[in-house]
Design an enzyme around this catalytic site. Structure first.
Site, PDB file in Angstrom:
ATOM      1  N   THR A  79     -10.479  18.774  17.240  1.00 30.68           N
ATOM      2  CA  THR A  79      -9.071  19.024  16.899  1.00 30.68           C
ATOM      3  C   THR A  79      -8.171  18.929  18.131  1.00 30.68           C
ATOM      4  OG1 THR A  79      -9.661  20.363  15.007  1.00 30.68           O
ATOM      5  CG2 THR A  79      -7.483  20.735  15.897  1.00 30.68           C
ATOM      6  N   ILE A 136     -12.018  18.269  10.744  1.00 34.53           N
ATOM      7  CA  ILE A 136     -11.700  17.496  11.963  1.00 34.53           C
ATOM      8  C   ILE A 136     -12.549  18.096  13.079  1.00 34.53           C
ATOM      9  CG2 ILE A 136      -9.971  16.838  13.699  1.00 34.53           C
ATOM     10  CD1 ILE A 136      -9.106  15.638  11.175  1.00 34.53           C
ATOM     11  N   ASP A 137     -13.508  17.358  13.564  1.00 37.09           N
ATOM     12  CA  ASP A 137     -14.241  17.802  14.753  1.00 37.09           C
ATOM     13  C   ASP A 137     -13.603  17.112  15.953  1.00 37.09           C
ATOM     14  OD1 ASP A 137     -16.450  19.170  16.069  1.00 37.09           O
ATOM     15  OD2 ASP A 137     -17.056  17.138  16.600  1.00 37.09           O
ATOM     16  N   GLU A 165     -15.408  24.667   7.926  1.00 37.15           N
ATOM     17  CA  GLU A 165     -14.987  25.440   9.105  1.00 37.15           C
ATOM     18  C   GLU A 165     -13.728  26.264   8.840  1.00 37.15           C
ATOM     19  OE1 GLU A 165     -13.888  23.327  12.693  1.00 37.15           O
ATOM     20  OE2 GLU A 165     -13.683  25.209  13.775  1.00 37.15           O
ATOM     21  N   ASP A 215     -20.305  21.783  13.237  1.00 38.02           N
ATOM     22  CA  ASP A 215     -20.207  20.849  14.359  1.00 38.02           C
ATOM     23  C   ASP A 215     -21.406  19.891  14.426  1.00 38.02           C
ATOM     24  OD1 ASP A 215     -17.865  22.139  15.499  1.00 38.02           O
ATOM     25  OD2 ASP A 215     -19.190  23.729  16.183  1.00 38.02           O
TER      26      ASP A 215
HETATM   27  C1  IPD Z   1     -15.403  21.647  18.784  1.00 40.10           C
HETATM   28  C2  IPD Z   1     -15.782  20.339  19.405  1.00 40.10           C
HETATM   29  C3  IPD Z   1     -16.236  20.553  20.812  1.00 40.10           C
HETATM   30  C4  IPD Z   1     -17.409  21.501  20.875  1.00 40.10           C
HETATM   31  C5  IPD Z   1     -17.068  22.825  20.221  1.00 40.10           C
HETATM   32  C6  IPD Z   1     -16.572  22.595  18.808  1.00 40.10           C
HETATM   33  P1  IPD Z   1     -13.501  21.588  16.861  1.00 40.10           P
HETATM   34  O1  IPD Z   1     -15.035  21.469  17.434  1.00 40.10           O
HETATM   35  O2  IPD Z   1     -16.825  19.719  18.686  1.00 40.10           O
HETATM   36  O3  IPD Z   1     -16.658  19.330  21.371  1.00 40.10           O
HETATM   37  O4  IPD Z   1     -17.747  21.716  22.207  1.00 40.10           O
HETATM   38  O5  IPD Z   1     -18.200  23.655  20.170  1.00 40.10           O
HETATM   39  O6  IPD Z   1     -16.192  23.816  18.245  1.00 40.10           O
HETATM   40  O7  IPD Z   1     -13.064  22.978  17.146  1.00 40.10           O
HETATM   41  O8  IPD Z   1     -12.707  20.557  17.549  1.00 40.10           O
HETATM   42  O9  IPD Z   1     -13.735  21.344  15.413  1.00 40.10           O
HETATM   43 CA    CA Z   2     -16.055  21.173  15.248  1.00 37.71          CA
HETATM   44 CA    CA Z   3     -12.989  21.475  13.339  1.00 43.37          CA
END
Ligand code: IPD
Ligand code: CA
Ligand code: CA
Length: 251
Positions: A74, A71-72, A54, A196
């Site tokens: 963040t 990190i999902d 990402e 994701d």
């Molecule tokens: C996000 C989270 C969020 C989802 C978003 C993602 P990130 O990832 O997974 O729950 O709704 O579409 O982009 O930005 O925290 O890596």
């Molecule tokens: Ca994510």
């Molecule tokens: Ca992320």
């Protein structure tokens, strides 16, 4: 899994935060450090595989490649919520073949290899067989593209009276793995990137879930609408509602 588990040492370090693209889209020094670590270590595991992460994404269209969200969740991470995950998938010939999703704060590790079943910390997991009225739906309001909130709202407005309830945890990878583990049943997100969902997608399929999209194939080089159901019937119920309110891809 050993490589992914070691990210815990990075995740527990002090960090700085920056806005990537608007107030909702954050990146920390930990995101970048975890991605760099995984890029280096995963290339030792499989030198022939390409890498899509990402932070600094280079989309890959064919062959074998890793898909990494360092990190999902963040925003949860920055707020100290302990609801975030490291997400690593391996894609081969356009299909996810391995997925690892690890929450370093709870030590929950969800994983699957195509054809080998899905697991949480060594225990096999599978989706529930609940019908729509007993199903929990995870969703998001397209937080990085708030112009898409209105069609999301229409879809959710129609689904809400038909299902049990909604949840929004802020980590798509964890939410999807929770469905694989039978903690919830449904998922709908209007615009989601491969990092994701790619790893959790393998876990979900191996746990018996139906995973798909609309208006284009399930792909790893662009954002998609993501729909998940614990059963085919529930998948169709969500997909037909989305199709009704989103007849063409709005991006
Ligand atoms: C996000 C989270 C969020 C989802 C978003 C993602 P990130 O990832 O997974 O729950 O709704 O579409 O982009 O930005 O925290 O890596
Ligand atoms: Ca994510
Ligand atoms: Ca992320």
């Amino acid at each position: 899994m050993d490589v992914v588990r070691k990210t815990k040492q990075i995740v527990t370090m002090p960090f700085d935060v920056e806005e990537k693209d608007g107030a909702s889209n954050l990146v920390t020094t930990v995101d970048c450090a975890v991605q760099q670590y995984l890029k280096t270590e995963l290339s030792k595991v499989l030198p022939e595989a390409d890498f899509l992460g990402e932070e600094d994404p280079h989309f890959v269209e064919k062959g074998m490649f890793w898909v990494v969200d360092p990190i999902d969740g963040t925003s949860n991470f920055v707020r100290g919520m302990n609801l975030s995950a490291i997400s690593v998938a391996l894609v081969e010939n356009g299909e996810g073949v391995l997925g690892v999703v690890y929450n370093p704060f709870t030590d929950e590790m969800f994983y699957a290899v195509k054809g080998g079943g899905a697991f949480l910390n060594g225990t096999p997991i599978k989706v529930t067989d609940k019908d729509l009225s007993h199903s929990l739906l995870f969703t998001a309001f397209s937080l990085y593209n708030k112009n898409l909130a209105e069609p999301c709202e229409k879809v959710l407005w129609e689904l809400y009276p038909k299902c049990d309830d909604f949840r929004r945890l802020g980590s798509a990878a964890l939410e999807l793995c929770y469905i694989a583990a039978g903690r919830a049943e449904l998922y709908f997100e209007m615009r989601i990137f491969p990092w994701d969902w790619a790893a959790a997608g393998v876990v979900l399929k191996e746990a018996g879930a139906f995973v798909g999209t609309l208006h284009q194939p399930l792909r790893y080089d662009k954002p998609i609408i993501l729909i998940v159901g614990n059963t085919e019937e529930n998948y169709q119920a969500v997909a037909s509602t989305v199709l009704k309110h989103v007849p063409v891809l709005p991006y």
